[in-house]
Write an enzyme that holds these catalytic residues in place. Structure first.
Site, PDB file in Angstrom:
ATOM      1  N   THR A 143      -1.778  -7.223  -0.639  1.00 25.77           N
ATOM      2  CA  THR A 143      -0.343  -6.959  -0.075  1.00 25.77           C
ATOM      3  C   THR A 143       0.373  -7.991   0.487  1.00 25.77           C
ATOM      4  O   THR A 143      -0.206  -9.183   0.673  1.00 25.77           O
ATOM      5  CB  THR A 143      -0.282  -5.725   0.862  1.00 25.77           C
ATOM      6  OG1 THR A 143      -0.931  -6.145   2.106  1.00 25.77           O
ATOM      7  CG2 THR A 143      -1.272  -4.681   0.230  1.00 25.77           C
ATOM      8  N   LEU A 192       0.798  -0.979  -0.022  1.00 30.93           N
ATOM      9  CA  LEU A 192       0.270   0.026   0.114  1.00 30.93           C
ATOM     10  C   LEU A 192       0.655   1.478  -0.061  1.00 30.93           C
ATOM     11  O   LEU A 192       0.506   2.288  -0.607  1.00 30.93           O
ATOM     12  CB  LEU A 192      -0.886  -0.089   1.152  1.00 30.93           C
ATOM     13  CG  LEU A 192      -2.043  -0.974   1.105  1.00 30.93           C
ATOM     14  CD1 LEU A 192      -2.712  -1.293   2.582  1.00 30.93           C
ATOM     15  CD2 LEU A 192      -3.328  -0.547   0.256  1.00 30.93           C
ATOM     16  N   ASN A 220       1.541   4.808   7.234  1.00 31.87           N
ATOM     17  CA  ASN A 220       1.317   3.565   6.392  1.00 31.87           C
ATOM     18  C   ASN A 220       2.088   2.462   7.170  1.00 31.87           C
ATOM     19  O   ASN A 220       1.540   1.415   7.063  1.00 31.87           O
ATOM     20  CB  ASN A 220       1.532   3.657   5.096  1.00 31.87           C
ATOM     21  CG  ASN A 220       1.544   2.236   4.442  1.00 31.87           C
ATOM     22  OD1 ASN A 220       0.425   1.675   4.295  1.00 31.87           O
ATOM     23  ND2 ASN A 220       2.610   1.459   3.903  1.00 31.87           N
ATOM     24  N   LYS A 270      -4.997  -0.918  16.453  1.00 29.21           N
ATOM     25  CA  LYS A 270      -5.677   0.158  15.522  1.00 29.21           C
ATOM     26  C   LYS A 270      -6.773   0.838  16.224  1.00 29.21           C
ATOM     27  O   LYS A 270      -7.167   1.773  15.881  1.00 29.21           O
ATOM     28  CB  LYS A 270      -6.166  -0.690  14.341  1.00 29.21           C
ATOM     29  CG  LYS A 270      -5.142  -1.321  13.424  1.00 29.21           C
ATOM     30  CD  LYS A 270      -4.511  -0.272  12.820  1.00 29.21           C
ATOM     31  CE  LYS A 270      -3.330  -0.726  11.833  1.00 29.21           C
ATOM     32  NZ  LYS A 270      -2.450   0.167  11.135  1.00 29.21           N
ATOM     33  N   ASP A 302      13.139   3.109  11.063  1.00 29.81           N
ATOM     34  CA  ASP A 302      12.268   2.464  11.855  1.00 29.81           C
ATOM     35  C   ASP A 302      11.169   3.230  12.798  1.00 29.81           C
ATOM     36  O   ASP A 302      11.973   4.074  13.669  1.00 29.81           O
ATOM     37  CB  ASP A 302      13.029   1.561  12.791  1.00 29.81           C
ATOM     38  CG  ASP A 302      12.268   0.535  13.739  1.00 29.81           C
ATOM     39  OD1 ASP A 302      11.236   0.918  13.994  1.00 29.81           O
ATOM     40  OD2 ASP A 302      13.090  -0.379  14.224  1.00 29.81           O
ATOM     41  N   TYR A 351      -3.684  -7.197  17.497  1.00 27.39           N
ATOM     42  CA  TYR A 351      -3.754  -6.184  16.248  1.00 27.39           C
ATOM     43  C   TYR A 351      -4.788  -5.059  16.133  1.00 27.39           C
ATOM     44  O   TYR A 351      -4.734  -4.130  16.190  1.00 27.39           O
ATOM     45  CB  TYR A 351      -3.548  -7.056  14.763  1.00 27.39           C
ATOM     46  CG  TYR A 351      -3.960  -6.241  13.635  1.00 27.39           C
ATOM     47  CD1 TYR A 351      -3.044  -5.648  13.085  1.00 27.39           C
ATOM     48  CD2 TYR A 351      -5.041  -6.383  13.045  1.00 27.39           C
ATOM     49  CE1 TYR A 351      -3.101  -4.889  12.022  1.00 27.39           C
ATOM     50  CE2 TYR A 351      -5.310  -5.414  11.775  1.00 27.39           C
ATOM     51  CZ  TYR A 351      -4.280  -4.629  11.415  1.00 27.39           C
ATOM     52  OH  TYR A 351      -4.339  -3.895  10.207  1.00 27.39           O
ATOM     53  N   SER A 375      -5.971   2.599   8.833  1.00 31.75           N
ATOM     54  CA  SER A 375      -6.196   2.097   9.768  1.00 31.75           C
ATOM     55  C   SER A 375      -7.129   0.654   8.923  1.00 31.75           C
ATOM     56  O   SER A 375      -6.737   0.300   7.839  1.00 31.75           O
ATOM     57  CB  SER A 375      -7.390   2.748  10.530  1.00 31.75           C
ATOM     58  OG  SER A 375      -7.851   1.878  11.646  1.00 31.75           O
TER      59      SER A 375
END
Length: 285
Positions: A189, A20, A89, A158, A62, A154, A140
């Protein structure tokens, strides 16, 4: 092509080396804008630099390192004389039931998905403000609305990203800096491949994994590179973001992806139903 009514803008895109992030970079360049992309691997933007030698800069970063983020954002701002659009991103996934999660894995994920975006925002705001405003885009997911077993951390990263971003939007609105929370559905992706980490599996959750993924194997079996992906092309996400950013009255949140709206509806329905039938308020219609 550059729109006749405006000059070229500068995008700062984290995790721009592939997927992305690179799609966002290409979409920006296609409309005549400039891109400063942060990458973890030197030369990840070589193709874009070759085709747009005066409009692309690559910075190794990083985003988990707050001091390095500040230096990188300052460098990005000097590359083309300012920053207009920031796209957070960079991120990754982690599969594991809560009982399976290793402390360091959990902290690393939050450092990347949550704090990395926070450090970039913190460092970019002064540059955006001094330039008269701009946009911050938080990449997101519809997983920030609901949750899925074994993706709990995860989802948490978010959900937290969206929580601070909503507050941030109100804090920086007086500076004419707009925040967009882009809730994405599935795109083709490497998020589920090399960008995915896995907790050490416990056999007690094998039945759950088999139900969810059709296998108990962890990490997942490597996908056949010749297989046809059912996920959307990342370029469609980039195109949707470009269209959104061109709107004068763009909302805080945008759903991107053919499956995003359906997943969001299911998640909000589940949230409503989680209050039970005896809830003492009416869910907004």
């Amino acid at each position: 092509m550059i729109h006749a009514s405006r000059s070229a803008r500068t995008w700062l895109i984290t995790g721009a080396g592939r997927g992305l992030g690179q799609a966002f970079a290409r979409a920006a360049l296609d409309q005549g804008d400039r891109v400063v992309g942060t990458v973890r691997r030197p030369g990840a933007l070589a193709d874009l630099q070759a085709s747009h030698p005066t409009a692309v800069r690559e910075i190794l970063l990083d985003v988990r390192d707050a001091s390095a983020v500040t230096a990188a954002v300052d460098e990005a701002a000097t590359a083309f004389g300012g920053i207009n659009i920031v796209v957070n991103n960079a991120g990754s996934g982690l599969v594991g039931a809560v009982e399976e999660l290793d402390e360091q894995q959990a902290r690393d994920l939050l450092d990347l998905n949550l704090f990395g975006a926070m450090w970039v925002c913190r460092a970019a705001i002064p540059h955006l403000r001094s330039g008269g405003g701009g946009d911050i885009v938080q990449i997101s997911t519809v997983g920030a609305i609901g949750s899925m077993p074994t993706f709990g951390l995860y989802n948490a990263s978010k959900w937290a990203l969206e929580g601070f971003s909503e507050a941030l939007a109100a804090e920086i609105a007086p500076f004419d800096i707009r925040v967009t929370i882009a809730q994405l559905g599935g795109f083709a992706t490497d998020w589920a491949g090399s960008s995915m980490s896995f907790a050490n599996p416990k056999p007690e959750y094998d039945d759950l994994r088999n139900t969810l993924f059709g296998t108990t194997e962890i990490p997942w079996p490597v996908a056949d590179p010749q297989a046809q992906s059912t996920d959307a092309d990342p370029r469609t996400a980039a195109e949707a973001l470009v269209v959104h950013l061109a709107q004068p009255d763009r909302p805080l949140r945008i759903l991107i992806g053919d499956d995003a709206r359906g997943q969001a509806a299911l998640a909000y329905t589940a949230r409503r139903d989680s209050y039970g039938e005896d809830r003492d308020f009416n869910w907004p219609s």
